[in-house]
Design a protein around this motif. Structure first.
Motif, PDB file in Angstrom:
ATOM      1  N   LEU A 154       1.663   6.523  12.079  1.00 12.16           N
ATOM      2  CA  LEU A 154       1.135   5.698  11.060  1.00 12.16           C
ATOM      3  C   LEU A 154       0.779   4.302  11.458  1.00 12.16           C
ATOM      4  CD1 LEU A 154      -0.002   6.726   8.591  1.00 12.16           C
ATOM      5  CD2 LEU A 154       2.288   6.762   7.897  1.00 12.16           C
ATOM      6  N   ARG A 155       0.081   3.636  11.325  1.00 13.09           N
ATOM      7  CA  ARG A 155      -0.173   2.140  11.600  1.00 13.09           C
ATOM      8  C   ARG A 155      -1.291   2.131   9.963  1.00 13.09           C
ATOM      9  NH1 ARG A 155      -2.219   3.428  17.365  1.00 13.09           N
ATOM     10  NH2 ARG A 155      -0.774   2.792  18.488  1.00 13.09           N
ATOM     11  N   GLU A 156      -0.951   1.467   8.941  1.00 21.04           N
ATOM     12  CA  GLU A 156      -1.561   1.340   8.156  1.00 21.04           C
ATOM     13  C   GLU A 156      -3.052   0.701   8.345  1.00 21.04           C
ATOM     14  OE1 GLU A 156      -1.367   1.385   4.507  1.00 21.04           O
ATOM     15  OE2 GLU A 156       0.516   2.648   5.950  1.00 21.04           O
ATOM     16  N   GLY A 157      -3.300  -0.030   9.319  1.00 26.18           N
ATOM     17  CA  GLY A 157      -5.028  -1.363   9.550  1.00 26.18           C
ATOM     18  C   GLY A 157      -5.446  -1.576   8.420  1.00 26.18           C
ATOM     19  N   ARG A 158      -6.112  -2.542   8.203  1.00 19.54           N
ATOM     20  CA  ARG A 158      -7.468  -3.558   7.441  1.00 19.54           C
ATOM     21  C   ARG A 158      -8.146  -2.457   6.794  1.00 19.54           C
ATOM     22  NH1 ARG A 158      -8.168  -8.629   9.365  1.00 19.54           N
ATOM     23  NH2 ARG A 158     -10.564  -8.295   8.794  1.00 19.54           N
ATOM     24  N   LEU A 159      -7.791  -2.429   5.171  1.00 17.52           N
ATOM     25  CA  LEU A 159      -8.700  -2.030   4.459  1.00 17.52           C
ATOM     26  C   LEU A 159      -9.886  -2.967   4.000  1.00 17.52           C
ATOM     27  CD1 LEU A 159      -6.535  -0.216   1.704  1.00 17.52           C
ATOM     28  CD2 LEU A 159      -7.999   1.539   3.451  1.00 17.52           C
ATOM     29  N   THR A 160     -11.630  -2.324   4.102  1.00 12.97           N
ATOM     30  CA  THR A 160     -12.511  -3.191   3.916  1.00 12.97           C
ATOM     31  C   THR A 160     -12.214  -2.491   2.013  1.00 12.97           C
ATOM     32  OG1 THR A 160     -13.969  -1.377   3.513  1.00 12.97           O
ATOM     33  CG2 THR A 160     -13.604  -1.589   5.158  1.00 12.97           C
ATOM     34  N   ALA A 161     -13.359  -4.002   1.828  1.00  6.83           N
ATOM     35  CA  ALA A 161     -13.084  -4.025   0.457  1.00  6.83           C
ATOM     36  C   ALA A 161     -13.392  -2.748  -0.346  1.00  6.83           C
ATOM     37  CB  ALA A 161     -14.119  -5.202  -0.558  1.00  6.83           C
ATOM     38  N   ALA A 162     -14.947  -2.069   0.331  1.00  6.99           N
ATOM     39  CA  ALA A 162     -15.285  -1.304  -0.530  1.00  6.99           C
ATOM     40  C   ALA A 162     -14.111   0.298  -0.007  1.00  6.99           C
ATOM     41  CB  ALA A 162     -16.210  -0.723   0.258  1.00  6.99           C
ATOM     42  N   GLN A 163     -13.536  -0.084   0.673  1.00  5.00           N
ATOM     43  CA  GLN A 163     -12.232   1.212   1.214  1.00  5.00           C
ATOM     44  C   GLN A 163     -11.313   1.554   0.195  1.00  5.00           C
ATOM     45  OE1 GLN A 163     -11.367   0.557   5.419  1.00  5.00           O
ATOM     46  NE2 GLN A 163     -13.242   1.399   5.860  1.00  5.00           N
TER      47      GLN A 163
ATOM     48  N   THR B 198     -10.029   4.479  -7.197  1.00  6.58           N
ATOM     49  CA  THR B 198     -11.166   5.012  -8.329  1.00  6.58           C
ATOM     50  C   THR B 198     -11.597   6.302  -7.661  1.00  6.58           C
ATOM     51  OG1 THR B 198     -13.945   3.760  -6.910  1.00  6.58           O
ATOM     52  CG2 THR B 198     -12.355   3.041  -8.131  1.00  6.58           C
ATOM     53  N   LEU B 199     -11.949   6.337  -6.512  1.00  9.42           N
ATOM     54  CA  LEU B 199     -12.465   8.054  -5.770  1.00  9.42           C
ATOM     55  C   LEU B 199     -10.921   8.941  -5.996  1.00  9.42           C
ATOM     56  CD1 LEU B 199     -15.348   7.382  -3.997  1.00  9.42           C
ATOM     57  CD2 LEU B 199     -14.668   8.111  -5.888  1.00  9.42           C
ATOM     58  N   TRP B 200      -9.941   8.373  -5.377  1.00  8.02           N
ATOM     59  CA  TRP B 200      -9.285   8.918  -5.269  1.00  8.02           C
ATOM     60  C   TRP B 200      -8.590  10.679  -6.061  1.00  8.02           C
ATOM     61  CZ3 TRP B 200      -6.308  11.018  -0.692  1.00  8.02           C
ATOM     62  CH2 TRP B 200      -5.250  11.491  -0.944  1.00  8.02           C
ATOM     63  N   PRO B 201      -8.488   9.548  -7.640  1.00  7.18           N
ATOM     64  CA  PRO B 201      -8.077  10.436  -8.459  1.00  7.18           C
ATOM     65  C   PRO B 201      -8.731  11.491  -8.255  1.00  7.18           C
ATOM     66  CG  PRO B 201      -7.705   8.018  -8.775  1.00  7.18           C
ATOM     67  CD  PRO B 201      -8.879   8.048  -7.682  1.00  7.18           C
ATOM     68  N   ARG B 202      -9.724  11.518  -8.269  1.00  3.25           N
ATOM     69  CA  ARG B 202     -11.229  12.609  -8.853  1.00  3.25           C
ATOM     70  C   ARG B 202     -10.942  13.400  -7.051  1.00  3.25           C
ATOM     71  NH1 ARG B 202     -17.102  14.411  -8.853  1.00  3.25           N
ATOM     72  NH2 ARG B 202     -16.790  16.347  -9.565  1.00  3.25           N
ATOM     73  N   PHE B 203     -11.328  13.117  -5.787  1.00  2.00           N
ATOM     74  CA  PHE B 203     -11.004  13.813  -4.653  1.00  2.00           C
ATOM     75  C   PHE B 203      -9.935  14.014  -3.817  1.00  2.00           C
ATOM     76  CE2 PHE B 203     -15.144  12.365  -5.891  1.00  2.00           C
ATOM     77  CZ  PHE B 203     -16.044  13.536  -5.891  1.00  2.00           C
ATOM     78  N   GLY B 204      -8.956  12.752  -4.375  1.00  2.00           N
ATOM     79  CA  GLY B 204      -8.100  13.344  -3.344  1.00  2.00           C
ATOM     80  C   GLY B 204      -6.506  13.742  -3.806  1.00  2.00           C
ATOM     81  N   ILE B 205      -5.645  14.713  -3.143  1.00  2.00           N
ATOM     82  CA  ILE B 205      -4.939  15.123  -3.665  1.00  2.00           C
ATOM     83  C   ILE B 205      -2.993  15.419  -3.466  1.00  2.00           C
ATOM     84  CG2 ILE B 205      -3.427  17.737  -3.316  1.00  2.00           C
ATOM     85  CD1 ILE B 205      -5.672  18.838  -2.126  1.00  2.00           C
ATOM     86  N   ASP B 206      -2.481  14.563  -4.222  1.00  2.00           N
ATOM     87  CA  ASP B 206      -0.849  14.502  -4.190  1.00  2.00           C
ATOM     88  C   ASP B 206      -0.565  15.450  -3.902  1.00  2.00           C
ATOM     89  OD1 ASP B 206      -2.028  11.207  -4.577  1.00  2.00           O
ATOM     90  OD2 ASP B 206      -2.006  12.052  -6.457  1.00  2.00           O
ATOM     91  N   TRP B 207      -0.080  16.326  -3.107  1.00  2.00           N
ATOM     92  CA  TRP B 207       0.775  17.316  -2.820  1.00  2.00           C
ATOM     93  C   TRP B 207       2.352  17.027  -2.708  1.00  2.00           C
ATOM     94  CZ3 TRP B 207       2.589  18.837   2.106  1.00  2.00           C
ATOM     95  CH2 TRP B 207       3.264  19.724   2.229  1.00  2.00           C
ATOM     96  N   VAL B 208       2.948  17.469  -2.400  1.00  2.00           N
ATOM     97  CA  VAL B 208       4.223  17.574  -2.792  1.00  2.00           C
ATOM     98  C   VAL B 208       5.095  18.984  -1.780  1.00  2.00           C
ATOM     99  CG1 VAL B 208       6.821  17.316  -3.404  1.00  2.00           C
ATOM    100  CG2 VAL B 208       4.979  16.285  -4.623  1.00  2.00           C
ATOM    101  N   PRO B 209       5.617  18.477  -0.320  1.00  2.00           N
ATOM    102  CA  PRO B 209       5.596  19.281   0.375  1.00  2.00           C
ATOM    103  C   PRO B 209       6.488  20.238  -0.446  1.00  2.00           C
ATOM    104  CG  PRO B 209       5.878  17.278   1.318  1.00  2.00           C
ATOM    105  CD  PRO B 209       5.767  17.166   0.152  1.00  2.00           C
ATOM    106  N   GLY B 210       6.739  21.029   0.561  1.00  2.00           N
ATOM    107  CA  GLY B 210       6.983  22.513  -0.328  1.00  2.00           C
ATOM    108  C   GLY B 210       6.206  22.880  -1.717  1.00  2.00           C
TER     109      GLY B 210
END
Ligand SMILES: C[S@@+](CC[C@H](N)C(=O)[O-])C[C@H]1O[C@@H](n2cnc3c(N)ncnc32)[C@H](O)[C@@H]1O
Length: 250
Positions: free
Chosen positions: A29-38, A44-56
């Protein structure tokens, strides 16, 4: 499971804890640099298209997509360019991408927005953990694994994601008649994949014939890592297996 919390508060990839053992993971796991757009996309887009999943927790795929169309999972989508292209070209199926690398996830979210996709969702997790505990038997129409890290040094081979445990997990989550499609530009890894998958003949049949690599299918776009491999003169191998009925995996 929840969708809608801010990405930065969302869970980090969680390896399965084994008492007294450091888990062997297929990624560093390398954090890496995010661009401003990323960064904006993750906020703003994670709440719509991302899934916050808890193992199990079992993922409720029809609820997440808002319909019960077949679901294709891509493990380790990198920057997501090829995944977004496939989702756009095949709107009759739902597409689920799993990646651990934040800049790549940000890039894919921007692609989802740019192309106006509604059939693609994203998880930031160790894909192995999601296969172990997040998906019900036969939940997936297909799984694709394109250019997984080859871990070329012998002492790192144990980190290769495609191993006999992964194949058992795939056998459980891919529906009978569904497809597992892998591609790699690292010949020794291709040979290992072929050997492992041919050994899994109770679960999977090689669509190209026993012991054969598949011709590159037209529907697989060139991926970023594939382009890099091509520049280095690496030969690309596709392996496409169909899940047989019966005999459940893990
Ligand atoms: C060599 S890159 C290939 C990326 C992309 N498929 C392509 O062809 O351009 C492998 C990717 O798999 C991701 N990865 C490795 N192990 C993973 C895991 N267990 N769960 C999710 N992603 C993983 C890495 O973060 C990396 O982005």
């Amino acid at each position: 499971m929840s969708t809608g919390s801010g990405f930065s508060d969302g869970p980090k990839p969680t390896p399965r804890p084994v008492p007294g053992c450091r888990p062997i993971r297929s990624f560093v796991l390398r954090e890496g640099r995010l661009t401003a757009a990323q960064a904006r996309a993750l906020a703003t887009l994670w709440p719509r298209f991302g899934i916050d999943w808890v193992p199990g927790e079992a993922l409720d795929l029809p609820a997440l997509f808002g319909n019960d169309r077949p679901v294709v999972l891509e493990i380790g989508f990198g920057n997501g360019q090829s995944l977004a292209t496939m989702a756009e070209q095949d709107p009759g199926r739902n597409w689920l991408g799993i990646e651990v690398h934040r800049p790549g996830i940000g890039h894919l979210l921007l692609e989802i927005e740019r192309r106006g996709l509604t059939n693609l969702r994203v998880l930031r997790q160790d894909a192995v953990e999601v296969l172990r505990t997040g998906l019900s038997p036969g939940a997936l129409d297909a799984v694709q694994l394109f250019f997984p890290d080859p871990w070329p040094k012998r002492r790192h081979h144990k980190r290769r994601i495609l191993n006999s445990e992964l194949i058992e997990l795939l056998a459980r989550v891919i529906r009978p008649g569904g497809i597992f499609h892998a591609a790699t530009d690292w010949p020794p890894y291709a040979e290992q994949m072929l050997e492992l998958l041919e050994d899994a003949r109770d679960w999977f049949v090689n669509t190209a014939g026993p012991g054969q690599y598949a011709p590159r299918p037209a529907h697989r776009p060139l991926t970023r890592f594939e382009q890099r491999g091509e520049r280095l003169g690496h030969p690309v191998r596709d392996l496409i297996y169909r899940r047989l009925p019966g005999q459940t995996g893990r």
